[in-house]
Design a protein around this motif. Structure first.
Motif, PDB file in Angstrom:
ATOM      1  N   SER A  84       0.814  -1.219   0.000  1.00 32.63           N
ATOM      2  CA  SER A  84       0.000   0.000   0.000  1.00 32.63           C
ATOM      3  C   SER A  84       0.847   1.267   0.000  1.00 32.63           C
ATOM      4  N   GLU A  85       2.124   1.147   0.377  1.00 34.09           N
ATOM      5  CA  GLU A  85       3.017   2.302   0.418  1.00 34.09           C
ATOM      6  C   GLU A  85       3.719   2.535  -0.911  1.00 34.09           C
ATOM      7  N   LEU A  86       3.567   1.614  -1.856  1.00 31.74           N
ATOM      8  CA  LEU A  86       4.267   1.704  -3.143  1.00 31.74           C
ATOM      9  C   LEU A  86       3.454   2.518  -4.137  1.00 31.74           C
ATOM     10  N   SER A  87       4.150   3.113  -5.103  1.00 30.16           N
ATOM     11  CA  SER A  87       3.473   3.767  -6.213  1.00 30.16           C
ATOM     12  C   SER A  87       2.869   2.702  -7.120  1.00 30.16           C
ATOM     13  N   VAL A  88       1.980   3.115  -8.022  1.00 31.30           N
ATOM     14  CA  VAL A  88       1.381   2.170  -8.963  1.00 31.30           C
ATOM     15  C   VAL A  88       2.466   1.510  -9.819  1.00 31.30           C
ATOM     16  N   ALA A  89       3.462   2.278 -10.235  1.00 33.73           N
ATOM     17  CA  ALA A  89       4.546   1.720 -11.055  1.00 33.73           C
ATOM     18  C   ALA A  89       5.319   0.658 -10.276  1.00 33.73           C
ATOM     19  N   GLN A  90       5.598   0.922  -9.008  1.00 34.31           N
ATOM     20  CA  GLN A  90       6.317  -0.061  -8.197  1.00 34.31           C
ATOM     21  C   GLN A  90       5.468  -1.305  -7.965  1.00 34.31           C
ATOM     22  N   GLN A  91       4.157  -1.130  -7.771  1.00 31.78           N
ATOM     23  CA  GLN A  91       3.282  -2.291  -7.634  1.00 31.78           C
ATOM     24  C   GLN A  91       3.286  -3.122  -8.909  1.00 31.78           C
ATOM     25  N   GLN A  92       3.318  -2.447 -10.061  1.00 33.54           N
ATOM     26  CA  GLN A  92       3.375  -3.160 -11.340  1.00 33.54           C
ATOM     27  C   GLN A  92       4.642  -4.008 -11.414  1.00 33.54           C
ATOM     28  N   ILE A  93       5.765  -3.454 -10.967  1.00 32.58           N
ATOM     29  CA  ILE A  93       7.031  -4.179 -10.985  1.00 32.58           C
ATOM     30  C   ILE A  93       6.972  -5.391 -10.060  1.00 32.58           C
ATOM     31  N   VAL A  94       6.390  -5.234  -8.863  1.00 32.60           N
ATOM     32  CA  VAL A  94       6.259  -6.355  -7.936  1.00 32.60           C
ATOM     33  C   VAL A  94       5.399  -7.455  -8.555  1.00 32.60           C
ATOM     34  N   GLU A  95       4.318  -7.070  -9.214  1.00 28.94           N
ATOM     35  CA  GLU A  95       3.438  -8.043  -9.880  1.00 28.94           C
ATOM     36  C   GLU A  95       4.222  -8.811 -10.946  1.00 28.94           C
ATOM     37  N   ILE A  96       5.032  -8.102 -11.714  1.00 31.10           N
ATOM     38  CA  ILE A  96       5.833  -8.735 -12.766  1.00 31.10           C
ATOM     39  C   ILE A  96       6.847  -9.700 -12.160  1.00 31.10           C
ATOM     40  N   ILE A  97       7.561  -9.248 -11.134  1.00 32.14           N
ATOM     41  CA  ILE A  97       8.598 -10.082 -10.512  1.00 32.14           C
ATOM     42  C   ILE A  97       7.976 -11.327  -9.898  1.00 32.14           C
ATOM     43  N   ARG A  98       6.817 -11.159  -9.262  1.00 32.27           N
ATOM     44  CA  ARG A  98       6.168 -12.322  -8.627  1.00 32.27           C
ATOM     45  C   ARG A  98       5.835 -13.387  -9.663  1.00 32.27           C
ATOM     46  N   SER A  99       5.305 -12.966 -10.797  1.00 30.47           N
ATOM     47  CA  SER A  99       4.905 -13.937 -11.813  1.00 30.47           C
ATOM     48  C   SER A  99       6.092 -14.515 -12.571  1.00 30.47           C
ATOM     49  N   LEU A 100       7.094 -13.681 -12.834  1.00 31.83           N
ATOM     50  CA  LEU A 100       8.223 -14.141 -13.639  1.00 31.83           C
ATOM     51  C   LEU A 100       9.259 -14.911 -12.841  1.00 31.83           C
ATOM     52  N   SER A 101       9.129 -14.915 -11.513  1.00 32.78           N
ATOM     53  CA  SER A 101      10.114 -15.630 -10.701  1.00 32.78           C
ATOM     54  C   SER A 101       9.713 -17.079 -10.440  1.00 32.78           C
ATOM     55  N   VAL A 102       8.556 -17.508 -10.968  1.00 38.10           N
ATOM     56  CA  VAL A 102       8.137 -18.896 -10.796  1.00 38.10           C
ATOM     57  C   VAL A 102       8.761 -19.749 -11.896  1.00 38.10           C
ATOM     58  N   ASP A 103       8.722 -21.047 -11.695  1.00 41.94           N
ATOM     59  CA  ASP A 103       9.305 -21.983 -12.663  1.00 41.94           C
ATOM     60  C   ASP A 103       8.257 -22.319 -13.712  1.00 41.94           C
ATOM     61  N   ALA A 104       8.152 -21.482 -14.744  1.00 42.51           N
ATOM     62  CA  ALA A 104       7.169 -21.685 -15.807  1.00 42.51           C
ATOM     63  C   ALA A 104       7.871 -21.692 -17.158  1.00 42.51           C
ATOM     64  N   GLN A 105       7.209 -22.277 -18.143  1.00 41.07           N
ATOM     65  CA  GLN A 105       7.749 -22.316 -19.495  1.00 41.07           C
ATOM     66  C   GLN A 105       7.122 -21.264 -20.398  1.00 41.07           C
ATOM     67  N   LEU A 106       5.922 -20.793 -20.027  1.00 38.38           N
ATOM     68  CA  LEU A 106       5.232 -19.780 -20.807  1.00 38.38           C
ATOM     69  C   LEU A 106       4.728 -18.687 -19.870  1.00 38.38           C
ATOM     70  N   PHE A 107       5.080 -17.452 -20.183  1.00 38.46           N
ATOM     71  CA  PHE A 107       4.636 -16.309 -19.396  1.00 38.46           C
ATOM     72  C   PHE A 107       3.721 -15.445 -20.263  1.00 38.46           C
ATOM     73  N   ILE A 108       2.548 -15.125 -19.735  1.00 39.70           N
ATOM     74  CA  ILE A 108       1.602 -14.257 -20.430  1.00 39.70           C
ATOM     75  C   ILE A 108       1.587 -12.928 -19.699  1.00 39.70           C
ATOM     76  N   LEU A 109       2.001 -11.861 -20.374  1.00 35.80           N
ATOM     77  CA  LEU A 109       2.120 -10.535 -19.769  1.00 35.80           C
ATOM     78  C   LEU A 109       1.043  -9.627 -20.347  1.00 35.80           C
ATOM     79  N   ASP A 110       0.069  -9.259 -19.521  1.00 31.32           N
ATOM     80  CA  ASP A 110      -1.061  -8.435 -19.974  1.00 31.32           C
ATOM     81  C   ASP A 110      -0.793  -6.983 -19.601  1.00 31.32           C
ATOM     82  N   GLU A 111      -0.413  -6.194 -20.589  1.00 34.21           N
ATOM     83  CA  GLU A 111      -0.079  -4.774 -20.396  1.00 34.21           C
ATOM     84  C   GLU A 111       0.932  -4.590 -19.262  1.00 34.21           C
TER      85      GLU A 111
END
Length: 504
Positions: free
Chosen positions: A146-173
């Protein structure tokens, strides 16, 4: 003979929301180590297709196979079990939890014997995940989301999803809320994933990103596949024509009707916002657009939120609509003649569980009667706004949550336009809006300014700032470091101020 089986293949995908057809028999595939850009106008079905492939939405008809084997996803966990992960356009972080807790909330590595690991272990893992993505940008693993800017929250969302062991990543905007440096880091990360043999589907409205990383471009229009294109042999004009079904007027992306500004609608004098010691002073006059540029974290959003009364200011004066002093609440700002389109439409702009109709009239119900509502006038005004802004809907009584991101943004704008404000504050106004809708949006703003409205706009899209602004305020570390006229403002000059001041 070796047969190359696609990593993921979808056939005959169909999906409808009420009378609105989102997808009509779409076939799609992606190979290993490939980046495919999924593009199209708002409402074309891009996000819907991505969500179906990742288990976030169930299709009405069709089949999906992974590594040649049929699969049936009923949740994102089902998809992840088959190596498919998604970064959703709408944030799914828990504001009351820390960055570290959010990163490992659904991952076994965050636990030991069913319990959270020690705080230090958790923070260390989060720091490593952030460093591995090369996207730290001042993100503290122990900070509350809640203390992060929208841009920083976007980065956290990206890192959370991309740090898992997956073969295909779908990035929506994924870059919708990011500035230039953050977007460059994201594109580098996508290239690294491809080099590691993993695949990426990127849904984006930013065509420069498409040409920077995509091996193949898949175009949707009105829920129908309109073709696949090779970025190396396809011009921007050809791609846009396939997306929108017509050629766009380039002039609307490069210029607007410039006129002589009138008297000041907004005067900001020595305003100091929370977390800064710098004083900001400027004016916005009738018939002009003042753009605010700067890197993520420069204080742009904090400044306009303080002006609108959404966040408290430390000191200073705001003169608006005959009132003088610090504005204490958004209600006071609206009564003084201001309106604000927030960068986070899901949290701050819309009630997604309410209908489109109810969202549009939400900010100004008093206009239609103090006791009994004038339903005829109300319904006519909603229909007029939907028509003027070309909002693609199956009916105004559908929930706003079923709309595409760009159409949701148009509903937010429609809501404020009904109040007929003198000052319109725009925070990342075209976030998640496609090229065709942007041209329409620019026309709407140009018409409003021609009628005498004053506009204060924050945007990370440098071409947008340059195309729309009569003057540009450049911010760094909470301070306005310079003001540039339309003739003086260039991307290189703005960046030279922001990057030098940020390094100081």
């Amino acid at each position: 003979m070796t047969v190359n089986i696609p990593l993921l293949e979808a056939s005959g995908i169909q999906k409808s929301y009420g009378a609105t057809r989102a997808l009509a028999g779409v076939n799609f595939d992606i190979g290993r180590g490939e980046v495919v850009a999924l593009v199209g106008e708002n409402g074309a079905g891009k996000s819907t297709l991505g969500k179906i492939l990742a288990g976030a939405t169930e299709m009405d008809e069709g089949t999906v196979s992974v590594n040649g084997m049929p699969v049936s996803f009923h949740s994102t966990k089902d998809a992840l079990d088959h190596g498919v992960a998604i970064v959703l356009q709408e944030f799914n972080l828990i504001p009351e939890m820390t960055v570290a807790e959010n990163l490992f909330l659904t991952r076994p590595t965050g636990y030991r014997w069913g319990w959270w690991k020690t705080r230090k272990s958790q923070v260390d893992q989060a720091s490593k995940a952030i460093a591995d993505a090369y996207m730290d940008f001042g993100i503290d693993p122990e900070a509350l989301v809640s203390e992060l800017s929208v841009a920083q929250q976007q980065i956290v969302e990206i890192i959370r999803s991309l740090s898992v062991d997956a073969q295909l990543f779908i990035l929506d905007e994924p870059s919708a809320a990011l500035g230039r440096r953050e977007t460059d880091s994201l594109l580098q990360l996508i290239r690294r994933l491809r080099d590691d043999g993993r695949s990426v589907i990127i849904v984006t409205h930013r065509l420069d990103e498409v040409y920077a990383v995509a091996d193949r471009i898949f175009v949707l229009r009105d829920g129908i596949a309109r073709g696949e294109f090779d970025p190396a042999s396809t011009s921007t004009d050809e791609l846009v024509a396939a997306m929108v079904g017509r050629a766009l007027d380039k002039e609307m992306h490069e210029a607007r009707t410039i006129q002589t500004p009138g008297d000041a609608v907004l005067t900001v004098d020595k305003l100091v916002v929370q977390g800064s010691s710098s004083e900001c002073s400027f004016q916005v006059r009738r018939g002009e657009i003042v753009g605010v540029a700067g890197l993520v974290g420069s204080g742009r959003t904090e400044l306009i939120r303080a002006i609108f009364g959404a966040d408290p200011a430390v000191s200073g004066t705001v003169v608006l609509g005959g009132t003088t002093g610090v504005i204490r609440s958004p209600l006071a700002a609206v009564r003084a003649g201001a309106a604000m389109v927030s960068e986070d439409r899901k949290q701050l702009g819309l009630h997604t569980a309410l209908t489109i109709h109810d969202n549009v009239v939400l900010s100004y119900l008093a206009k239609y009667g103090k006791f009994w509502l004038n339903r005829k006038k109300l319904d006519a005004d909603v229909a007029q706004q939907v028509d003027d802004l070309r909002i693609k809907i199956g009916g105004s009584w559908l929930d706003a949550g079923v709309l595409s991101g760009g159409n949701q943004q148009k509903v937010v704008l429609a809501k404020w336009l009904l109040s007929k404000p003198e000052l319109l504050i725009l925070d990342e106004p075209t976030r998640g809006i496609d090229v065709g809708a942007r041209a329409e949006f620019y026309r709407v703003v140009d018409d409003l300014v021609a009628q005498g409205m004053a506009v204060l706009m924050v945007s990370s899209e440098m071409p947008e700032v340059l195309a729309l602004s009569d003057r540009v305020l450049v911010m760094s570390k909470g301070a306005i470091v310079t003001e540039l006229s339309r003739e003086e403002a260039t991307e290189e000059r703005i960046l030279s101020f922001t990057e030098v001041m940020a390094a100081a």
